[in-house]
Design an enzyme around this catalytic site. Sequence first.
Site, mmCIF file in Angstrom:
data_model
loop_
_atom_site.group_PDB
_atom_site.id
_atom_site.type_symbol
_atom_site.label_atom_id
_atom_site.label_comp_id
_atom_site.label_asym_id
_atom_site.label_seq_id
_atom_site.Cartn_x
_atom_site.Cartn_y
_atom_site.Cartn_z
ATOM 1 N N TYR A 196 1.083 -18.092 12.734
ATOM 2 C CA TYR A 196 0.285 -17.707 11.572
ATOM 3 C C TYR A 196 0.056 -18.890 10.648
ATOM 4 C CZ TYR A 196 2.192 -13.223 13.105
ATOM 5 O OH TYR A 196 2.572 -12.132 13.851
ATOM 6 N N CYS B 247 -0.742 -3.304 14.190
ATOM 7 C CA CYS B 247 -0.654 -4.325 13.151
ATOM 8 C C CYS B 247 -2.020 -4.558 12.501
ATOM 9 C CB CYS B 247 -0.124 -5.570 13.843
ATOM 10 S SG CYS B 247 -0.290 -7.124 13.046
ATOM 11 N N HIS C 200 -1.987 -9.503 9.872
ATOM 12 C CA HIS C 200 -0.890 -9.069 10.722
ATOM 13 C C HIS C 200 0.251 -8.580 9.843
ATOM 14 C CE1 HIS C 200 -2.552 -11.307 14.228
ATOM 15 N NE2 HIS C 200 -2.993 -12.114 13.285
ATOM 16 N N HIS D 30 -5.382 -7.041 13.025
ATOM 17 C CA HIS D 30 -5.131 -7.387 14.418
ATOM 18 C C HIS D 30 -5.474 -6.214 15.338
ATOM 19 C CE1 HIS D 30 -2.063 -9.185 17.508
ATOM 20 N NE2 HIS D 30 -3.301 -9.341 17.891
#
Length: 144
Positions: free
Chosen positions: A36, A128, A10, A119
Amino acid sequence: MRTISQIILHCSDSGFGNAELIDAWHRERGWEGIGYHFVICNGQAAAHNAYNAATDGLVQTGRPEMHIGAHAKGHNAHSLGVCLIGERRFTGMQFVALQSLLRTLQKRHHIAPAAVLGHAELDPHKTCPNLPMAWIRAVLAQPA
């Protein structure tokens, strides 16, 4: 212990930040905290801070690896989320740190380069991490 079969990359979609700031952003959304597992800094922790070379490429821990993340709907249960601070431009030190972190995680969890995904590859509404994922996987496929 959960089985990790993917690593999902990401970007923060901001020119600044760190794990602490992302944790605050995610809590503002009503989440338990940072979604994350790892954050790779770009040397700029806040919008008006000067660049700090000591934190460029710094890898910070977010959620513990054994806790399910909140970063890629439908894939969180079996993946780790890695976020690079930035939008479309990343530093050389971030790429050095990213390669090292990915190799470590691949070895620890027996993950092939093909299972390192952006992502956007899982959600067509996302751009992303704004990185050439085929290139990232090609680098990971080469011996260290």
